[in-house]
Write a protein that holds these residues in place. Structure first.
Motif, PDB file in Angstrom:
ATOM      1  N   UNK A 328       0.851  -1.181   0.000  1.00 37.53           N
ATOM      2  CA  UNK A 328       0.000   0.000   0.000  1.00 37.53           C
ATOM      3  C   UNK A 328       0.889   1.233   0.000  1.00 37.53           C
ATOM      4  N   UNK A 329       0.758   2.054  -1.043  1.00 34.59           N
ATOM      5  CA  UNK A 329       1.589   3.252  -1.196  1.00 34.59           C
ATOM      6  C   UNK A 329       3.081   2.919  -1.076  1.00 34.59           C
ATOM      7  N   UNK A 330       3.482   1.778  -1.634  1.00 33.67           N
ATOM      8  CA  UNK A 330       4.878   1.386  -1.653  1.00 33.67           C
ATOM      9  C   UNK A 330       5.356   0.651  -0.412  1.00 33.67           C
ATOM     10  N   UNK A 343      -7.586   1.252   9.244  1.00 31.78           N
ATOM     11  CA  UNK A 343      -6.666   2.276   9.744  1.00 31.78           C
ATOM     12  C   UNK A 343      -5.564   2.599   8.748  1.00 31.78           C
ATOM     13  N   UNK A 344      -5.254   1.643   7.857  1.00 33.19           N
ATOM     14  CA  UNK A 344      -4.223   1.888   6.844  1.00 33.19           C
ATOM     15  C   UNK A 344      -4.755   2.688   5.658  1.00 33.19           C
ATOM     16  N   UNK A 345      -6.099   2.739   5.520  1.00 30.97           N
ATOM     17  CA  UNK A 345      -6.670   3.519   4.423  1.00 30.97           C
ATOM     18  C   UNK A 345      -7.356   2.691   3.350  1.00 30.97           C
ATOM     19  N   UNK A 346      -7.793   1.477   3.692  1.00 32.27           N
ATOM     20  CA  UNK A 346      -8.520   0.615   2.765  1.00 32.27           C
ATOM     21  C   UNK A 346      -9.992   0.599   3.155  1.00 32.27           C
ATOM     22  N   UNK A 347     -10.872   0.878   2.212  1.00 32.49           N
ATOM     23  CA  UNK A 347     -12.314   0.770   2.425  1.00 32.49           C
ATOM     24  C   UNK A 347     -12.861  -0.405   1.641  1.00 32.49           C
ATOM     25  N   UNK A 348     -13.887  -1.074   2.178  1.00 32.53           N
ATOM     26  CA  UNK A 348     -14.428  -2.259   1.520  1.00 32.53           C
ATOM     27  C   UNK A 348     -15.945  -2.305   1.686  1.00 32.53           C
ATOM     28  N   UNK A 349     -16.658  -2.296   0.558  1.00 33.15           N
ATOM     29  CA  UNK A 349     -18.119  -2.451   0.539  1.00 33.15           C
ATOM     30  C   UNK A 349     -18.419  -3.870   0.067  1.00 33.15           C
ATOM     31  N   UNK A 350     -18.755  -4.817   0.978  1.00 34.59           N
ATOM     32  CA  UNK A 350     -19.013  -6.197   0.572  1.00 34.59           C
ATOM     33  C   UNK A 350     -20.282  -6.318  -0.279  1.00 34.59           C
ATOM     34  N   UNK A 351     -20.464  -7.523  -0.814  1.00 38.67           N
ATOM     35  CA  UNK A 351     -21.553  -7.759  -1.770  1.00 38.67           C
ATOM     36  C   UNK A 351     -22.930  -7.789  -1.125  1.00 38.67           C
TER      37      UNK A 351
END
Length: 632
Positions: A328-330, A343-351
């Motif tokens: 993530x970002x290198x 907290x690292x900056x990943x968002x996830x919209x599950x199905x």
């Protein structure tokens, strides 16, 4: 039950007539004098924007909801349904968008769930035989083991079991409420074949869908609802265009559904914001790799069961990984829990909106701020610091601020729920946003708004990953598409080089290519060359499959690659395809290409053989005949 036939019932005879139906849930009036009429042996579309009342009306007809006023007439007699059991007894079944399966029971037990509660003897062997035939009809005989517990299935597989359950009832009237929302193009075509056979046998079908191209392809008549009332009743499908239906649904004209791409600064040179290599989470995910750049919308395409959703869950920390690396970002990352990813900056919209995204016991505001709680550290809830961003998002998504006070998200339409779920992640201003089936079960106006939103956040530098079974959607929103099949990423192709047919062929399970692969292996080995299967346009090629017996005869491409003909090692052979063996100008390779078609006559591309040097000693006619056997 004896079903009517087209010979015994007039073509215009009415099976079901609904009039003046009223229903309110608290302060929300779901139905306001709705009406509907269904004939024997027809497929009738019931359409409307999210919140129009079509699902509620479907539940009234199937006994799930009791109306406050109005009349339901079935086979010429007034029908008063007190429960779904009454509806099933009358011969009325429904395939729900939100599945109503028993998670701890097997596929077999769920298919015959309505029968398990009835008196009398049930033959287990007979049930297995009937269930196997139903799943074969749906094209799922080999991929949905009857003894598997439903909780182990993907959302799309559960939808197929729900459809199988309705078919097992042998009902005279079947309501399909968004049955294709989770299905890929191949499963949709198979379902439409089943629906056509049901119609031919005399059954009547109500088809609720937001995919207007499906409505135009499969239905006889259309009824449109708006704000709980019927605004167009029983219009012949052939008399309507997609634009006509949209106008009836939303009461106004809509522009192009796919938002124009907003170029982000230096998009071509943008750095990779997130990369995964060989992610493995057995048994479904075996080796998935992709990279998404800042400001890019990357599509993940594939058929049901290919491993797309499971790969996203493994990345986000929802599923245990046994292999693979992520950056993530290198910086190398390893998310073992969703909180780490958030907290690292990943968002996830599950199905699955109902099961995976919504907490029914929390208010709308609390649901909106769920991801914030995952990222928040310190005392208290920290809601106040998000208020300005909340106000901005409400304006952007056209969400009324006072609805945040609602006690439950379940009072919202599917489209409104989805907007809140997406806004939940935008509050955190993520570096990467992964969305699994982001427009599942939402109307065309909401889809348009979501597409525009995705383009906007990508233009702000967010890396967006969209997983979708709707190939038209993937092609419309993505700049590149990574294709996943049997748990592996097998291709990474610019969307401009693809159409729905090409994407469907690329996404085909590798297991379905066994015959093709065996032939390529035979001709490559027998002639000491390279056998390939490719889709070829005027100036470009996509390789679907290849087998190498001699590296020196390489055509300059391999499985999953897309390139211009001039970029290959056999440009002359590809340009002059179909004309026998063609030797390149440098004399180093010769290529024979033969077109192949499906048993229905559909173009499936070209099978080719490239050999080193000239074609001397290679029988053109023999190779052509062997390749031609694929058409049989």
């Amino acid at each position: 039950m004896t079903l009517p036939t087209t010979a015994s019932v007039p073509a215009t005879a009415t099976l079901l007539e609904v009039s003046g139906i009223e229903k309110a849930f608290g302060r929300t009036r779901a139905l306001a004098g709705a009406s509907f009429e269904l004939r024997y042996g027809e497929i009738h579309a019931l359409l409307g924007a999210n919140g129009a009342g079509k699902s509620t009306l479907s539940k009234v007809i199937s006994g799930h909801v009791r109306p406050e006023a109005g009349r339901v007439s079935y086979k010429g007699r007034q029908l008063s349904l007190r429960s779904t059991r009454d509806a099933l007894t009358a011969g009325i079944a429904i395939v729900m968008q939100e599945t109503t399966l028993a998670a701890d029971l097997t596929v077999l037990e769920n298919i015959f769930l309505p029968e398990l509660g009835t008196a009398g003897f049930l033959s287990h062997a007979g049930m297995r035989k009937r269930a196997a035939a139903i799943l074969d009809d749906l094209g799922q005989g080999g991929s949905l083991p009857l003894d598997t517990e439903v909780r182990r299935l993907s959302t799309a597989q559960r939808q197929l079991v729900e459809i199988g359950k309705a078919l097992a009832l042998d009902a005279e009237l079947i309501i399909f409420d968004e049955p294709t929302a989770s299905l890929s193009a191949g499963e949709v075509e198979r379902l439409f074949d089943v629906m056509a056979r049901l119609k031919e046998s005399g059954r009547s079908l109500i088809f609720v869908s937001h995919r207007l191209e499906e409505v135009l392809a499969v239905t006889d008549r259309v009824t449109v609802m708006r704000e709980g009332a019927t605004v167009a009743s029983g219009r012949e499908t052939t008399s309507l265009s997609q634009a006509d239906i949209i106008r009836l649904m939303v009461g106004r004209e809509l522009g192009a559904i796919y938002a124009e791409r907003i170029p982000s600064p230096d998009a071509e040179a943008a750095s990779v914001v997130f990369e995964v290599k060989n992610i493995a989470a057995p048994p479904v995910v075996r080796g998935v790799s992709f990279a998404v750049r800042k400001g890019e919308i990357l599509g993940l395409g594939g058929l049901v069961g290919a491993g797309r959703s499971e790969a996203a869950e493994a990345i986000f920390g929802l599923r245990a990984r046994t292999g693979g690396e992520m950056w993530l970002a290198g910086n190398k990352v390893n998310f073992r829990r969703p909180a780490q990813a958030v907290r690292a900056g990943i968002g996830f919209v599950p199905e699955d909106r109902r099961v995976q995204n919504i907490v029914p016991d929390l208010s709308v505001r609390e649901n909106l701020l769920l991801a914030h709680l995952g990222a928040h550290r310190g005392f208290g809830l920290g809601y106040a610091k998000r208020q300005d961003k909340i106000d901005e998002l409400l304006r952007l998504l056209d969400l009324p601020a006072h609805r945040l006070l609602d006690a439950s998200m379940l009072n919202f339409s599917g489209g409104m729920q989805q907007k809140i779920i997406i806004a939940r992640w935008l509050l955190l201003e993520p570096k990467v946003l992964i969305l699994d089936e982001p427009t599942k079960g939402v109307d065309i106006g909401t889809r348009q708004a979501i597409y525009a939103l995705l383009q906007r956040i990508a233009s702000e530098g967010v890396g967006v990953v969209v997983i979708s079974s709707d190939f038209e959607e993937l092609l419309g929103v993505s700049t590149r598409i990574v294709v996943i099949s049997d748990g592996y990423s097998i291709a990474d192709v610019p969307s401009t080089m693809l159409d729905e047919e090409k994407l469907t062929l690329l996404a085909a399970p590798r297991t379905s290519m066994r015959r093709n692969t065996a032939l390529l292996d035979e001709i490559a080995s027998d002639h000491g060359g390279v056998g390939f299967w490719a889709l070829i346009d005027d100036d470009s090629l996509i390789c679907l499959n290849s087998v190498v017996a001699n590296d020196d005869a390489s055509p300059g491409f391999s499985s999953g690659e897309a390139l211009r003909l001039t970029q290959s090692a056999i440009p002359r052979g590809l340009e002059m395809r179909g004309q026998g063996f063609v030797t390149e100008a440098d004399g180093r390779r010769s290529t024979l290409t033969v077109p192949i078609r499906s048993h229905r006559g559909h173009d499936l591309g070209w099978v080719g053989l490239t050999v080193g040097g000239s074609a001397d000693g290679h029988s053109t006619e023999d190779i052509r005949q062997r390749i031609g056997s694929l058409n049989d």
